[in-house]
Write an enzyme that holds these catalytic residues in place. Structure first.
Site, PDB file in Angstrom:
ATOM      1  CB  SER A 160      64.532  47.097  36.303  1.00 16.37           C
ATOM      2  OG  SER A 160      63.614  47.853  35.534  1.00 16.37           O
ATOM      3  CG  HIS A 210      59.023  51.683  36.193  1.00 16.47           C
ATOM      4  ND1 HIS A 210      59.596  52.870  36.625  1.00 16.47           N
ATOM      5  CD2 HIS A 210      60.038  50.945  35.687  1.00 16.47           C
ATOM      6  CE1 HIS A 210      60.902  52.835  36.369  1.00 16.47           C
ATOM      7  NE2 HIS A 210      61.186  51.688  35.804  1.00 16.47           N
ATOM      8  CG  ASN A 257      65.770  51.112  38.082  1.00 14.94           C
ATOM      9  OD1 ASN A 257      66.539  52.055  38.267  1.00 14.94           O
ATOM     10  ND2 ASN A 257      66.168  49.958  37.595  1.00 14.94           N
ATOM     11  NE  ARG A 312      69.454  54.373  37.610  1.00 16.09           N
ATOM     12  CZ  ARG A 312      68.272  54.956  37.791  1.00 16.09           C
ATOM     13  NH1 ARG A 312      67.230  54.251  38.182  1.00 16.09           N
ATOM     14  NH2 ARG A 312      68.132  56.253  37.590  1.00 16.09           N
ATOM     15  N   GLY A 364      72.946  44.745  26.589  1.00 17.13           N
ATOM     16  CA  GLY A 364      72.199  44.034  27.615  1.00 17.13           C
ATOM     17  C   GLY A 364      71.338  42.931  27.008  1.00 17.13           C
ATOM     18  NE  ARG A 365      68.179  36.547  28.794  1.00 17.76           N
ATOM     19  CZ  ARG A 365      66.892  36.280  29.055  1.00 17.76           C
ATOM     20  NH1 ARG A 365      66.157  37.163  29.721  1.00 17.76           N
ATOM     21  NH2 ARG A 365      66.349  35.144  28.651  1.00 17.76           N
ATOM     22  CD  GLU A 404      63.079  37.885  24.587  1.00 18.44           C
ATOM     23  OE1 GLU A 404      62.016  37.971  25.239  1.00 18.44           O
ATOM     24  OE2 GLU A 404      63.125  38.033  23.353  1.00 18.44           O
ATOM     25  CB  SER A 405      66.332  41.176  30.795  1.00 23.30           C
ATOM     26  OG  SER A 405      66.564  39.801  31.013  1.00 23.30           O
TER      27      SER A 405
END
Length: 303
Positions: free
Chosen positions: A88, A102, A104, A106, A262-263, A265-266
Site C-alpha cells: 500500500s 495512492h 494498493n 493485495r 494492525g500497526r 503508524e503504518s
C-alpha cells in the site's frame, strides 16, 4: 500463491522506493520492520520533508491468524483463519501542481479452522491505483488513465472500463457528494473462475503493479518545478482535508487495519502532514480551483 505474491510485493517495494528517491533527489525512505502479535508483520518505508515529496509511505505487510468477529460478519462466515498480504502506498508531494497518488495491490486467503488441515475456502486478489490532483491538468489525467488502460488491455479489454467505473464509485466521498480525485482502477474479490485462473489474476495484478511508476513519475517530473503561491498551497491543504475524511470514514483498507489490530503508524501513514479545514469554504467562481471541483462532481472518461 501467497509466497509468490509476497515475494513480488517485496521486490516491487524496492523498485518503487528506488524510483521515487531518484525523483526527489534529496530525501530517503526510512524503514521500520514490525511484527503483529497475533501473527505476521511488515516492512514500512516512509519519506518525509523531501525536495519533492512532503510525506509518503510505501508499505508491505503479511498478516495471519484468527479472522476477527467484525470481519466474519463482513464476509458472512463463522470462525475462520486468514492470511493477507499487500503493498500500500500514498505519496503527498509538496508542490500543489503535483497530484497525490495512492495504490494498493493485495492477496487474501481464508481457511476453515473447524478442520484439522485448515482447508482453504477462499482466495482472491484486489487492488488498484488512483490520482488526486489539486489543480487539473487534463493531459496528466489522460496519461494516468491511458497507462492503466494499457496494462488492463493486455489481459482483457473489458477490465479497464469495468475497474475504472468501480474506482469512480469507490473513491466517492458520499458525505460531500464528490469524488476524492480523478480515479484510476479499483478491483476486489478477483477469484478463480471459468475465464481467469489464480495464475491469470496474479499476472494481471502484477502487470498493474509494474505500471505504477510509468503512470505517476512522468507527471511528477513535469509539474514538480512549477511556481505556486501561498493561496494555492492553502487550496492544496483544504483538498487534503477531503482526502483525510475519505480515508477515516470510508476506506476499507484503513478500517481493515484498525479492526485486525494492525500497526497504527503504518495504517495512518496515508495522512498528510499539513491540512486545513476552513468553515464553508467555496472557491472563487471561474477559478482553477472551481474547475477541479466541477470535474469531481461526476466521473469523466479520460481516454
Amino acid at each position: 500463491m501467497k509466497n509468490k505474491f509476497y515475494t513480488y510485493i517485496q521486490n516491487l517495494q524496492d523498485t518503487i522506493v528506488t524510483g521515487l528517491e531518484k525523483v526527489d533527489g534529496v530525501a530517503k525512505f526510512r524503514e521500520d520492520i514490525w511484527e503483529r502479535p497475533e501473527g505476521g508483520g511488515g516492512r514500512t518505508r516512509v519519506i518525509e520533508n523531501g525536495k519533492v515529496f512532503e510525506k509518503g509511505g510505501v508499505n508491505i505487510s503479511a498478516v495471519h491468524g484468527k479472522l476477527p468477529e467484525s470481519m466474519q460478519k463482513m464476509f458472512n462466515v463463522g470462525e475462520a483463519d486468514f492470511f493477507a498480504c499487500g503493498l500500500s502506498l500514498v505519496i503527498h508531494p509538496k508542490n500543489p501542481m503535483v497530484p497525490t497518488v495512492h495504490a494498493n495491490w493485495r492477496y487474501f486467503e481464508m481457511y476453515d479452522n473447524s478442520s484439522p488441515s485448515g482447508k482453504l475456502v477462499g482466495a482472491w486478489f484486489g487492488g488498484g491505483q488512483d490520482l488526486t490532483p489539486y489543480y487539473l491538468f487534463e493531459e496528466d489525467a489522460t496519461h494516468f488513465h491511458q497507462t492503466c488502460k494499457t496494462a488492463c488491455d493486455k489481459h482483457n479489454p473489458e477490465f479497464y472500463p469495468k475497474y475504472k467505473k468501480q474506482c469512480d464509485a469507490y473513491f466517492w466521498n458520499a458525505h460531500r457528494n464528490e469524488a476524492r480525485g480523478i480515479g484510476g482502477l479499483f478491483f476486489d474479490y478477483c477469484k478463480a473462475n471459468e475465464e481467469m485462473s489464480m495464475e491469470d489474476w496474479y499476472n494481471f495484478v502484477t502487470e498493474v503493479g509494474d505500471s505504477f511508476l510509468e503512470a505517476y513519475v512522468p507527471i511528477v517530473e513535469k509539474r514538480k518545478d512549477l511556481p505556486y503561491t501561498e493561496a494555492q498551497r492553502t487550496w492544496q491543504e483544504i483538498r487534503r482535508g477531503r482526502y483525510v475524511e475519505f480515508n477515516l470514514v470510508h476506506d476499507k483498507g484503513t478500517l481493515f487495519g484498525l479492526k485486525t489490530n494492525g500497526r497504527i503508524e503504518s495504517i495512518l501513514m496515508s495522512l498528510p502532514p499539513h491540512v486545513q479545514w476552513i468553515y464553508d469554504y467555496h472557491p472563487e467562481a471561474g477559478s482553477e480551483e472551481e474547475k477541479l471541483i466541477t470535474v469531481l462532481e461526476k466521473p469523466v472518461d479520460w481516454v
